[in-house]
Design a protein around this motif. Structure first.
Motif, PDB file in Angstrom:
ATOM      1  N   GLY A  95       0.803  -1.235   0.000  1.00 56.73           N
ATOM      2  CA  GLY A  95       0.000   0.000   0.000  1.00 56.73           C
ATOM      3  C   GLY A  95       0.823   1.266   0.000  1.00 56.73           C
ATOM      4  N   VAL A  96       0.739   2.007  -1.104  1.00 58.67           N
ATOM      5  CA  VAL A  96       1.444   3.293  -1.245  1.00 58.67           C
ATOM      6  C   VAL A  96       0.363   4.340  -1.543  1.00 58.67           C
ATOM      7  N   PRO A  97       0.483   5.561  -1.006  1.00 61.16           N
ATOM      8  CA  PRO A  97      -0.520   6.588  -1.296  1.00 61.16           C
ATOM      9  C   PRO A  97      -0.611   6.894  -2.793  1.00 61.16           C
ATOM     10  N   TRP A  98      -1.839   7.209  -3.230  1.00 60.61           N
ATOM     11  CA  TRP A  98      -2.008   7.533  -4.655  1.00 60.61           C
ATOM     12  C   TRP A  98      -3.040   8.629  -4.825  1.00 60.61           C
ATOM     13  N   ALA A  99      -3.031   9.242  -6.007  1.00 61.68           N
ATOM     14  CA  ALA A  99      -3.991  10.307  -6.336  1.00 61.68           C
ATOM     15  C   ALA A  99      -4.344  10.167  -7.812  1.00 61.68           C
ATOM     16  N   VAL A 100      -5.412  10.810  -8.223  1.00 63.14           N
ATOM     17  CA  VAL A 100      -5.869  10.688  -9.614  1.00 63.14           C
ATOM     18  C   VAL A 100      -6.087  12.053 -10.241  1.00 63.14           C
ATOM     19  N   SER A 150     -13.175   7.342 -10.526  1.00 65.92           N
ATOM     20  CA  SER A 150     -12.052   7.817  -9.722  1.00 65.92           C
ATOM     21  C   SER A 150     -12.415   7.972  -8.240  1.00 65.92           C
ATOM     22  N   ILE A 151     -13.712   7.904  -7.952  1.00 63.98           N
ATOM     23  CA  ILE A 151     -14.153   8.159  -6.577  1.00 63.98           C
ATOM     24  C   ILE A 151     -14.559   6.859  -5.894  1.00 63.98           C
ATOM     25  N   GLY A 152     -14.122   6.666  -4.679  1.00 62.95           N
ATOM     26  CA  GLY A 152     -14.644   5.549  -3.896  1.00 62.95           C
ATOM     27  C   GLY A 152     -13.673   4.436  -3.627  1.00 62.95           C
ATOM     28  N   GLY A 153     -12.481   4.484  -4.257  1.00 62.67           N
ATOM     29  CA  GLY A 153     -11.440   3.545  -3.868  1.00 62.67           C
ATOM     30  C   GLY A 153     -11.594   2.119  -4.353  1.00 62.67           C
ATOM     31  N   LYS A 154     -12.540   1.861  -5.269  1.00 65.61           N
ATOM     32  CA  LYS A 154     -12.606   0.506  -5.834  1.00 65.61           C
ATOM     33  C   LYS A 154     -11.562   0.437  -6.926  1.00 65.61           C
ATOM     34  N   THR A 155     -10.597  -0.481  -6.770  1.00 67.94           N
ATOM     35  CA  THR A 155      -9.541  -0.602  -7.770  1.00 67.94           C
ATOM     36  C   THR A 155      -9.537  -2.040  -8.266  1.00 67.94           C
ATOM     37  N   ALA A 156      -9.159  -2.269  -9.511  1.00 66.24           N
ATOM     38  CA  ALA A 156      -9.215  -3.653 -10.014  1.00 66.24           C
ATOM     39  C   ALA A 156      -8.529  -3.822 -11.347  1.00 66.24           C
ATOM     40  N   ILE A 157      -8.223  -5.099 -11.631  1.00 65.34           N
ATOM     41  CA  ILE A 157      -7.876  -5.500 -13.003  1.00 65.34           C
ATOM     42  C   ILE A 157      -8.889  -6.575 -13.409  1.00 65.34           C
ATOM     43  N   ASN A 158      -8.881  -6.935 -14.686  1.00 61.91           N
ATOM     44  CA  ASN A 158      -9.793  -7.960 -15.188  1.00 61.91           C
ATOM     45  C   ASN A 158      -9.144  -9.336 -15.134  1.00 61.91           C
ATOM     46  N   HIS A 159      -9.982 -10.358 -15.216  1.00 62.86           N
ATOM     47  CA  HIS A 159      -9.513 -11.750 -15.278  1.00 62.86           C
ATOM     48  C   HIS A 159     -10.234 -12.391 -16.456  1.00 62.86           C
ATOM     49  N   TRP A 201      -8.951   0.752  -1.965  1.00 69.14           N
ATOM     50  CA  TRP A 201      -7.762   1.552  -1.583  1.00 69.14           C
ATOM     51  C   TRP A 201      -8.046   2.991  -1.999  1.00 69.14           C
ATOM     52  N   GLN A 202      -8.357   3.816  -1.006  1.00 70.29           N
ATOM     53  CA  GLN A 202      -8.817   5.171  -1.331  1.00 70.29           C
ATOM     54  C   GLN A 202      -7.650   6.065  -1.754  1.00 70.29           C
ATOM     55  N   PRO A 203      -7.886   6.904  -2.776  1.00 73.81           N
ATOM     56  CA  PRO A 203      -6.849   7.877  -3.161  1.00 73.81           C
ATOM     57  C   PRO A 203      -6.769   9.002  -2.128  1.00 73.81           C
ATOM     58  N   ARG A 204      -5.741   9.857  -2.261  1.00 73.16           N
ATOM     59  CA  ARG A 204      -5.590  11.009  -1.354  1.00 73.16           C
ATOM     60  C   ARG A 204      -6.190  12.271  -1.958  1.00 73.16           C
ATOM     61  N   LEU A 205      -6.364  12.245  -3.278  1.00 73.59           N
ATOM     62  CA  LEU A 205      -6.884  13.425  -3.982  1.00 73.59           C
ATOM     63  C   LEU A 205      -7.441  12.972  -5.323  1.00 73.59           C
ATOM     64  N   VAL A 206      -8.608  13.527  -5.684  1.00 69.96           N
ATOM     65  CA  VAL A 206      -9.135  13.294  -7.031  1.00 69.96           C
ATOM     66  C   VAL A 206      -9.289  14.659  -7.687  1.00 69.96           C
ATOM     67  N   TRP A 207      -8.656  14.823  -8.839  1.00 70.65           N
ATOM     68  CA  TRP A 207      -8.566  16.115  -9.500  1.00 70.65           C
ATOM     69  C   TRP A 207      -9.348  16.039 -10.808  1.00 70.65           C
ATOM     70  N   GLU A 259     -18.569   2.167   2.570  1.00 73.36           N
ATOM     71  CA  GLU A 259     -17.328   2.157   1.780  1.00 73.36           C
ATOM     72  C   GLU A 259     -17.158   0.880   0.969  1.00 73.36           C
ATOM     73  N   THR A 260     -17.489  -0.276   1.572  1.00 71.70           N
ATOM     74  CA  THR A 260     -17.162  -1.529   0.898  1.00 71.70           C
ATOM     75  C   THR A 260     -18.351  -2.158   0.166  1.00 71.70           C
TER      76      THR A 260
END
Ligand SMILES: NC(=O)c1ccc[n+]([C@@H]2O[C@H](COP(=O)([O-])OP(=O)(O)OC[C@H]3O[C@@H](n4cnc5c(N)ncnc54)[C@H](O)[C@@H]3O)[C@@H](O)[C@H]2O)c1
Ligand SMILES: [Zn+2]
Length: 369
Positions: A121-126, A138-147, A158-164, A234-235
């Motif tokens: 876990g590293v901080p991130w922003a968008v 970009s809002i809400g911290g749902k992150t994923a890849i496909n399978h 994993w929530q971002p620190r800023l959404v721009w 949140e979840t």
């Protein structure tokens, strides 16, 4: 410059919405990273259009290290995720650094997941550059890849620190992508109610889909609505689920068209038409929802008409779910601004609403249970 907080206690973060506000980005990023390092991951198209400009700006804060990801859904893969890990780890990222994702929902989902998992876990922003990204992904911290078995099956919260959200970037968005994003605005209209319906109607009647003075308030209302739901759930176990209004049908229509033929937001417009139809079970409800159904109808000419395989669409609605013992969930509207979650729907009603929404599509395949 409206700023909406996603209120998650110590993990609360702002979603900033405005137009032409790049100069304000520098102090924001500086505040987030302090003396630490900045890793910027761009969508390729966004890099081609804005990479130089953004790079110059970000150099005022730190010496950013960049990676560019190929544009499109095909990048939400373990292979691209692996490339990101290689990049971050070879550059010796630490847990005090910041990862900045620049692009639409594909890049925010993929980079967000990389941020959630690298070094635990590293901080991130968008910096969100698509309409769909700004109002939803970009809002809400749902992150994923496909399978191979489906979309977004591997991911994390994993929530971002800023959404721009700088709406100037929308000027270069392909028109189909813009309209797809409007499918989500149309969804929020059903969830929020009359105030937004009036604004969206005026925006559409104005005939200029890049009229920021009208588009921006619609983005703000949508973000505020989603931010409140995320703060409350949140979840995604209860209230947040209403964000799926129109999506059960929309997903089925997307599958029926064959993946990639309709954009998610385009299929959603038809999905909302079906959901609105299915919500009008009584005369009173039908009347109350009529202005909303009319608004959805005015979006229908904006979406393409690929041939739809009804059998596949219906399978996506029922058969796939039956296999896992789930009943399909539908978000319906009791009235405008009042969503309800329903599972005990009759197959025949679903069929009728689907057929209603697809009445001017070319159809193949059979509808059976
Ligand atoms: N995490 C969530 O809560 C959530 C919610 C909704 C959707 N999503 C995900 O979002 C993804 C879709 O996001 P999207 O619709 O933003 O698609 P996207 O990220 O693929 O962007 C669409 C296209 O527009 C291009 N583009 C982006 N910004 C541009 C700009 N300013 N000018 C010109 N071109 C630009 C991209 O290169 C791409 O080709 C899906 O993978 C979906 O699963 C996630
Ligand atoms: Zn959606």
């Amino acid at each position: 410059m409206p700023e909406i907080s996603v209120k998650l206690g110590k993990r609360a973060y702002p979603v900033v919405i405005g137009s032409g506000m790049e100069h304000r980005l520098v102090p924001r990023i500086r505040k987030l990273i302090g003396r630490n390092r900045l890793f910027v991951i761009y969508d390729a198209q966004v890099y081609a259009l804005y990479g130089q400009r953004l790079g110059k700006l970000l150099k005022q804060v730190a010496r950013p290290v960049n990676l560019v990801i190929p544009a499109g859904e095909k990048s939400k893969t373990p292979a691209q995720l692996g490339r990101i890990y290689d990049f971050l780890l070879s550059e010796k990222i630490t847990r005090s650094d910041l990862i900045l994702a620049c692009g639409g929902g594909v890049v925010s989902d993929l980079v967000g997941y990389a941020a959630a998992t690298v070094l635990r876990g590293v901080p991130w922003a968008v910096i969100s550059t698509t309409l769909l990204g700004m109002v939803d992904a970009s809002i809400g911290g749902k992150t994923a890849i496909n399978h191979a078995r489906g979309k977004n099956l591997v991911g994390a919260f994993w929530q971002p620190r800023l959404v721009w959200c700088d709406t100037q970037y929308l000027a270069t968005l392909p028109s189909r992508e813009l309209i797809g994003g409007m499918g989500e605005l149309l969804k929020y209209t059903g969830l929020i109610g009359q105030s937004v319906l009036t604004k969206l109607r005026a925006f559409i009647d104005g005939g200029d889909l890049l009229d920021m003075s009208r588009l921006q308030p619609l983005i703000v209302s949508s973000v505020r609505y989603k931010a409140n739901l995320v703060a409350a759930d949140e979840t995604d176990h209860s209230r947040r689920r209403v964000l799926n209004l129109g999506h059960t049908f929309g997903h089925a229509i997307e599958v029926g068209a064959g993946y990639g033929r309709l954009l998610h937001g385009e299929a959603l417009v038809a999905g909302l038409k079906a959901a609105c139809h299915m919500s009008g079970t009584t005369l009173a409800r039908k009347r109350a929802l009529q202005p909303y159904c009319c608004l959805i109808e005015s979006f229908m000419p904006l979406i393409p008409r690929p041939r739809i395989d009804l059998h596949r669409a219906f399978e996506a609605l029922f058969v796939d779910k039956k296999r896992t013992g789930e009943r399909p969930k539908f978000i319906l509207l009791e009235k405008l601004g009042q969503p309800i979650i329903v599972t005990n729907v009759k197959t025949d009603e679903v069929r009728k609403s689907l057929m209603f929404a697809l009445s001017d599509f070319e159809l193949t395949g059979e509808l059976n249970d």
